[in-house]
Design a protein around this motif. Structure first.
Motif, PDB file in Angstrom:
ATOM      1  N   ILE A 137       0.828  -1.202   0.000  1.00 21.22           N
ATOM      2  CA  ILE A 137       0.000   0.000   0.000  1.00 21.22           C
ATOM      3  C   ILE A 137       0.864   1.254   0.000  1.00 21.22           C
ATOM      4  O   ILE A 137       0.670   2.173  -0.791  1.00 21.22           O
ATOM      5  CB  ILE A 137      -0.949  -0.006   1.214  1.00 21.22           C
ATOM      6  N   LYS A 138       1.840   1.302   0.911  1.00 22.80           N
ATOM      7  CA  LYS A 138       2.726   2.470   1.000  1.00 22.80           C
ATOM      8  C   LYS A 138       4.137   1.991   1.312  1.00 22.80           C
ATOM      9  O   LYS A 138       4.581   2.027   2.464  1.00 22.80           O
ATOM     10  CB  LYS A 138       2.218   3.425   2.085  1.00 22.80           C
ATOM     11  N   PRO A 139       4.876   1.540   0.287  1.00 24.96           N
ATOM     12  CA  PRO A 139       6.209   0.961   0.526  1.00 24.96           C
ATOM     13  C   PRO A 139       7.185   1.892   1.234  1.00 24.96           C
ATOM     14  O   PRO A 139       8.079   1.421   1.936  1.00 24.96           O
ATOM     15  CB  PRO A 139       6.698   0.625  -0.894  1.00 24.96           C
ATOM     16  N   THR A 140       7.021   3.202   1.091  1.00 24.31           N
ATOM     17  CA  THR A 140       7.979   4.119   1.723  1.00 24.31           C
ATOM     18  C   THR A 140       7.916   4.054   3.244  1.00 24.31           C
ATOM     19  O   THR A 140       8.874   4.431   3.922  1.00 24.31           O
ATOM     20  CB  THR A 140       7.701   5.571   1.278  1.00 24.31           C
ATOM     21  N   LEU A 141       6.793   3.593   3.792  1.00 22.86           N
ATOM     22  CA  LEU A 141       6.654   3.503   5.245  1.00 22.86           C
ATOM     23  C   LEU A 141       7.206   2.189   5.803  1.00 22.86           C
ATOM     24  O   LEU A 141       7.371   2.057   7.020  1.00 22.86           O
ATOM     25  CB  LEU A 141       5.176   3.644   5.651  1.00 22.86           C
ATOM     26  N   ASN A 142       7.477   1.224   4.918  1.00 20.41           N
ATOM     27  CA  ASN A 142       7.901  -0.098   5.385  1.00 20.41           C
ATOM     28  C   ASN A 142       9.172  -0.042   6.211  1.00 20.41           C
ATOM     29  O   ASN A 142       9.279  -0.686   7.254  1.00 20.41           O
ATOM     30  CB  ASN A 142       8.106  -1.044   4.197  1.00 20.41           C
ATOM     31  N   ALA A 143      10.155   0.708   5.724  1.00 21.54           N
ATOM     32  CA  ALA A 143      11.449   0.741   6.408  1.00 21.54           C
ATOM     33  C   ALA A 143      11.315   1.316   7.813  1.00 21.54           C
ATOM     34  O   ALA A 143      11.958   0.835   8.758  1.00 21.54           O
ATOM     35  CB  ALA A 143      12.453   1.559   5.592  1.00 21.54           C
ATOM     36  N   TYR A 144      10.469   2.337   7.958  1.00 21.00           N
ATOM     37  CA  TYR A 144      10.266   2.930   9.292  1.00 21.00           C
ATOM     38  C   TYR A 144       9.590   1.925  10.223  1.00 21.00           C
ATOM     39  O   TYR A 144       9.966   1.802  11.396  1.00 21.00           O
ATOM     40  CB  TYR A 144       9.411   4.199   9.179  1.00 21.00           C
ATOM     41  N   ALA A 145       8.600   1.202   9.709  1.00 26.28           N
ATOM     42  CA  ALA A 145       7.904   0.206  10.523  1.00 26.28           C
ATOM     43  C   ALA A 145       8.840  -0.916  10.953  1.00 26.28           C
ATOM     44  O   ALA A 145       8.818  -1.360  12.107  1.00 26.28           O
ATOM     45  CB  ALA A 145       6.716  -0.368   9.744  1.00 26.28           C
ATOM     46  N   LEU A 146       9.692  -1.371  10.028  1.00 25.10           N
ATOM     47  CA  LEU A 146      10.625  -2.454  10.346  1.00 25.10           C
ATOM     48  C   LEU A 146      11.634  -2.016  11.399  1.00 25.10           C
ATOM     49  O   LEU A 146      11.998  -2.788  12.292  1.00 25.10           O
ATOM     50  CB  LEU A 146      11.344  -2.913   9.074  1.00 25.10           C
ATOM     51  N   ASN A 147      12.103  -0.769  11.292  1.00 24.59           N
ATOM     52  CA  ASN A 147      13.053  -0.271  12.289  1.00 24.59           C
ATOM     53  C   ASN A 147      12.419  -0.148  13.669  1.00 24.59           C
ATOM     54  O   ASN A 147      13.100  -0.295  14.686  1.00 24.59           O
ATOM     55  CB  ASN A 147      13.624   1.082  11.854  1.00 24.59           C
ATOM     56  N   CYS A 148      11.121   0.097  13.715  1.00 22.38           N
ATOM     57  CA  CYS A 148      10.442   0.224  15.009  1.00 22.38           C
ATOM     58  C   CYS A 148      10.398  -1.106  15.756  1.00 22.38           C
ATOM     59  O   CYS A 148      10.297  -1.117  16.992  1.00 22.38           O
ATOM     60  CB  CYS A 148       9.028   0.762  14.806  1.00 22.38           C
ATOM     61  N   ILE A 149      10.449  -2.219  15.030  1.00 25.85           N
ATOM     62  CA  ILE A 149      10.447  -3.532  15.681  1.00 25.85           C
ATOM     63  C   ILE A 149      11.661  -3.676  16.580  1.00 25.85           C
ATOM     64  O   ILE A 149      11.628  -4.391  17.589  1.00 25.85           O
ATOM     65  CB  ILE A 149      10.400  -4.650  14.618  1.00 25.85           C
ATOM     66  N   ALA A 150      12.738  -2.975  16.242  1.00 27.01           N
ATOM     67  CA  ALA A 150      13.952  -3.047  17.063  1.00 27.01           C
ATOM     68  C   ALA A 150      13.685  -2.605  18.497  1.00 27.01           C
ATOM     69  O   ALA A 150      14.295  -3.133  19.433  1.00 27.01           O
ATOM     70  CB  ALA A 150      15.055  -2.187  16.445  1.00 27.01           C
ATOM     71  N   PHE A 151      12.774  -1.672  18.678  1.00 28.37           N
ATOM     72  CA  PHE A 151      12.483  -1.203  20.033  1.00 28.37           C
ATOM     73  C   PHE A 151      11.833  -2.301  20.873  1.00 28.37           C
ATOM     74  O   PHE A 151      12.074  -2.397  22.076  1.00 28.37           O
ATOM     75  CB  PHE A 151      11.593   0.042  19.979  1.00 28.37           C
ATOM     76  N   HIS A 152      11.017  -3.123  20.234  1.00 28.72           N
ATOM     77  CA  HIS A 152      10.429  -4.256  20.959  1.00 28.72           C
ATOM     78  C   HIS A 152      11.507  -5.266  21.328  1.00 28.72           C
ATOM     79  O   HIS A 152      11.516  -5.803  22.449  1.00 28.72           O
ATOM     80  CB  HIS A 152       9.351  -4.932  20.109  1.00 28.72           C
ATOM     81  N   LEU A 153      12.434  -5.507  20.416  1.00 28.11           N
ATOM     82  CA  LEU A 153      13.533  -6.433  20.703  1.00 28.11           C
ATOM     83  C   LEU A 153      14.424  -5.897  21.821  1.00 28.11           C
ATOM     84  O   LEU A 153      14.887  -6.662  22.681  1.00 28.11           O
ATOM     85  CB  LEU A 153      14.360  -6.665  19.429  1.00 28.11           C
TER      86      LEU A 153
END
Length: 264
Positions: A137-153
């Motif tokens: 839907i909005k590929p430009t947001l994917n990288a930001y979302a993936l980087n946010c997973i690091a905070f959960h880790l």
């Protein structure tokens, strides 16, 4: 007409490095060449080669191929800046995270509605499929979302460290976080301060991101293995070690088990 999704520069993202400066076929030379992706294609196999000697379960073996594919797809994306390359680059990271969560996420942190690892596999699989479809839907947001997973880790690591008194484990976690902090700083700098780096003719921070995040993974993987063994095989006593020696400035961390075990 709409450009082909395989065409050069059809991606929605273009990093700070100038395109086709050093090569007529490679869009972003430094983001593509061995200097930046060397860690994914060499350090990752080296990491798992060392870790396999102490692996007591098959889960470790499931992550090697996704990590290597992430490196290959990243190389393809930066070489072409194509829409397909962008999606493959981002989705390969999403799928790698899905595999890691499926096999290594501690049962102690499962949602209350999830009772078994099998049920958690299904939850992770469904979430990954939905996330994959949403990525279009909005590929430009994917990288930001993936980087946010690091905070959960990082949050999970912090919770585990609270229960662990081993100074070696705390030191390895600190080094992992240091490399990650440098990596995400490079990523954000390339994304948000591109005007500055181009003004001083040094637009290479995304290539630094590749190297630094790989160094963080070099410490993250054995740390996760350490906690996984502590949960899944409590009879074994995991210990973090460094190859070739603790005294070397650059080392490969790995896990040893005190009791005999069946290797992968």
């Amino acid at each position: 007409t709409m450009p082909s999704i395989f065409s050069y520069q059809s991606a929605e993202v273009d990093w700070c490095e100038s395109n086709f400066v050093r090569s007529a076929v490679i869009a972003e030379y430094y983001n593509t060449d061995g200097t930046s992706l060397f860690p994914f294609l060499l350090l990752t196999p080296l990491n798992f080669l060392v870790l396999e000697g102490a692996c007591g379960t098959m889960e470790l073996c499931h992550l090697k191929v996704p990590l290597l594919l992430a490196g290959v797809f990243s190389m393809y994306f930066h070489m072409t800046l194509s829409y397909v390359g962008q999606l493959l680059d981002e989705l390969s990271i999403l799928w790698t995270l899905a595999v890691a969560y499926s096999f290594w996420y501690p049962q102690a942190y499962f949602p209350r509605c999830i009772k078994t690892r099998r049920h958690f596999f299904w939850l992770t699989g469904i979430t990954t499929v939905i996330s994959t479809l949403m990525s279009f839907i909005k590929p430009t947001l994917n990288a930001y979302a993936l980087n946010c997973i690091a905070f959960h880790l990082l949050y999970l690591t912090w919770r585990e460290l609270k229960k662990c008194n081993d100074k070696r484990v705390h030191r390895m976690a600190a080094v992992m976080v240091m490399w990650w902090a440098l990596a995400i700083t490079s990523w954000i700098s390339d994304r948000w301060l591109c005007w500055l780096w181009q003004a001083i003719n040094f637009p290479y921070f995304h290539s630094f991101w590749h190297v630094l995040i790989a160094m963080s993974l070099l410490y993250c993987c054995p740390l996760v293995i350490y906690f996984d063994v502590s949960y899944e095989m409590p009879s074994f006593k995991p210990k973090l070690e460094y190859w070739p020696s603790d005294s070397w400035p650059v080392v490969v961390p790995y896990v040893t088990l005190e009791e005999p075990h069946k290797q992968c």
